[in-house]
Enzyme design. Structure first.
Site, PDB file in Angstrom:
ATOM      1  CG  ASN A 153      -5.539   6.112  -1.230  1.00  0.00           C
ATOM      2  OD1 ASN A 153      -5.279   4.962  -1.578  1.00  0.00           O
ATOM      3  ND2 ASN A 153      -6.652   6.433  -0.623  1.00  0.00           N
ATOM      4  CB  CYS A 193     -11.732   5.624   0.342  1.00  0.00           C
ATOM      5  SG  CYS A 193     -11.149   4.504   1.583  1.00  0.00           S
ATOM      6  CD  GLU A 213     -13.788  -2.425   1.071  1.00  0.00           C
ATOM      7  OE1 GLU A 213     -14.401  -1.333   1.152  1.00  0.00           O
ATOM      8  OE2 GLU A 213     -14.298  -3.493   1.449  1.00  0.00           O
ATOM      9  CD  GLU A 263      -9.808  -4.347   1.971  1.00  0.00           C
ATOM     10  OE1 GLU A 263      -8.895  -4.964   1.424  1.00  0.00           O
ATOM     11  OE2 GLU A 263      -9.922  -3.118   1.892  1.00  0.00           O
TER      12      GLU A 263
END
Ligand SMILES: NC(=O)C1=CN([C@@H]2O[C@H](COP(=O)(O)OP(=O)(O)OC[C@H]3O[C@@H](n4cnc5c(N)ncnc54)[C@H](O)[C@@H]3O)[C@@H](O)[C@H]2O)C=CC1
Ligand SMILES: O=C(O)CCC(=O)C(=O)O
Length: 488
Positions: A157, A289, A255, A469
């Site tokens: 994505n 997300c 994640e 991250e």
């Protein structure tokens, strides 16, 4: 859409060379806007290819670690310059592979370049602290050391930004890398790798192996020579990877999903809130997300907000994402389209009212792509599947709440905790939201998506393995701390 007749075959990149997979098999990558457009063929690799890449990464790791951070940074700056030159080509490839619009893909590629530059600079920043010892004749300090060879398992994505926000910190802090991109967007990743090649990274420092997650990704997680694995994708796959890495004592970073809410308070700027809901939910065809998935609206403005949301959604132009006037492209794959349509059906079956869109588009220009109209559901309650599970498509669930306390309670009543937003002018509401909202990213008067590369990124609850991250926070995952005590 011109139908491509000549298709390029892309190879794995192992130990500084472009090589075929051991299997000799290939996988086809197509454009979801028109599946007759073949972007290319990539290697259908297997465990043997991962083993070769892991061996190369291990061979290269000592010399790479022993360079100064500034020297490693020079390679990253160079890769950034090369990517800047190739921005249009890389962005166009990303659009053709996953269907986000060209301006979005260009923005993402520019972001990838900025991430490379950010981490190039990290090579000049501090790696530890001096801590006073109780012994007056001693010097005590910390230093950070790389993990070794790390595995990167990336989704489709964000085909540019995610591989880079994982590889760049891994490299600058002294690790070598084996990346396995999602097959849907493998060509874009290999183009990025070719920028690294052109930048002159020593052989074995960066390696890329394409192929099925169930074999190539799994082997990366299992490989004893891979000291850490960083992953972005579904919760289901993340948990498998996490378990495998944990069992063999490797570091892992996951994640995963989100079910991100936007709360619209009675005192909100409704135009701004509607704009943010549309952008957060439907940009990238809802495949982030951090996408807005639930809009929880206070009862005093519910009907007015709903009207504005529908009006704004009506303006969305859907089509081939390479075309200039298109605001929303297709869904990235048949599997994702079917998944999204099945959630729309479930929403209807469970009693929510579909007040806009949610239809597969198949006529005329949509004939050969994976298109759906953006969907808005009304009368959604907390128990419904569409209010609880990640859909990863352009679907908004509207939920009514009488008070801000109730809205926050609803917002928290899911297993995820990635990003959350509130629209309000009231400082009290803002503070309650900041304090009580269970999410890793808290956004006030801004859409739920939108991540800044210099700030920590990650979720609470089931959204992540609780590490962060991006920004300086990436250092925590990609290094281990050594405490040094020197006695005179
Ligand atoms: N958090 C996020 O940004 C993303 C979430 N998703 C969620 O996941 C759902 C399914 O999408 P997928 O592309 O199938 O996600 P996925 O999580 O299966 O794939 C992500 C990456 O993991 C790899 N992979 C798959 N199975 C593996 C295994 N057993 N071991 C190691 N690696 C493996 C894939 O090849 C890909 O590179 C979406 O509908 C969405 O809900 C998907 C992509 C990104
Ligand atoms: O919203 C963003 O920019 C990042 C989203 C993300 O990390 C994801 O969808 O995997």
């Amino acid at each position: 859409m011109p139908v491509t007749t000549e298709h390029k075959t892309y190879l794995n990149f192992i130990n500084g060379e472009w090589v075929k997979a051991e299997s000799g098999s290939l996988e086809k990558v197509v454009n979801p806007a028109d599946t007759r457009d073949v972007v290319g063929f990539v290697q259908k690799s297997s465990s043997e290819d991962v083993d070769r890449a892991a061996a190369a990464a291990n061979e290269a790791k000592t010399a790479w670690r022993k360079l100064s951070g500034a020297e490693r940074g020079q390679y990253l700056y160079k890769a950034a310059d090369i990517m800047e030159r190739r921005l249009d080509e890389i962005a166009e490839c990303a659009t053709r592979e996953m269907g986000k619009t060209l301006p979005e893909a260009k923005g993402e590629t520019a972001r990838g370049i900025a991430i490379l530059k950010f981490y190039a600079g990290e090579g000049m920043r501090k790696t530890g602290d001096v801590i006073p010892s109780t012994d007056k004749d001693a010097l005590m300090f910390t230093d950070r050391v790389p993990l070794g060879a790390v595995g990167v398992i990336a989704p489709w994505n964000f085909p540019v930004a995610i591989p880079i926000w994982k590889m760049a910190p891994a490299l600058i802090y002294g690790n070598t890398v084996v990346i396995k991109p999602a097959t849907e967007t493998a060509v874009t990743c290999l183009k990025i790798i070719s920028c690294f090649e052109e930048a002159g990274f020593p052989a074995g420092v960066v390696n890329a192996v394409t192929g099925p997650g169930s074999e190539v990704g799994r082997r990366l997680a299992e490989h004893p020579g891979i000291s850490g694995v960083t992953f972005t994708g579904s919760n289901q796959t993340g948990k498998i990877i996490g378990r495998i890495a944990f069992e063999r004592g490797a570091k892992f970073q996951l994640e995963m999903g989100g079910k991100n809410p936007v709360i619209v308070a009675n005192d909100a700027d409704l135009d701004a809130a509607a704009e943010a809901a549309v952008s957060g939910a439907f940009r990238s065809t809802g495949q982030k997300c951090t996408a807005t998935s639930r809009v929880i609206v206070q009862s005093g403005v519910y009907d007015r907000f709903k009207e504005k949301l529908i009006q704004r959604t009506k303006d969305i132009t859907i089509g081939d994402s390479l075309k200039e006037d298109v605001w929303m492209g297709p869904i990235a794959s048949k599997q994702q389209l079917d998944n999204c349509l099945s959630y729309v059906e479930k929403g209807k079956q469970e009693g929510a009212e579909l007040i806009f869109g949610g239809e597969r588009l198949t006529e005329g220009k949509y004939e050969n792509g994976y298109y759906i109209s953006p969907a808005i559901f009304d009368q959604v309650t907390q128990e419904m599947t569409i209010a609880r599970e990640e859909i990863f498509g352009p679907v908004i669930a509207l939920i009514k709440a009488d008070t801000i306390e109730e809205a926050i309670k609803i917002a928290n009543d899911v297993e995820y905790g990635l990003s959350a937003s509130i629209f309000t002018e009231n400082i009290g509401h803002m503070l309650s939201f900041i304090n009580d909202m269970e999410a890793g990213l808290i956004r006030v008067n801004a859409e739920s998506a939108g991540v800044e590369l210099q700030a920590p990124f990650g979720g609470l609850k089931q959204s992540s393995s609780h590490s962060r991250e991006q920004g300086e926070a990436a250092k925590e995952f990609f290094t281990a701390v050594k405490t040094v005590f020197i006695k005179r």
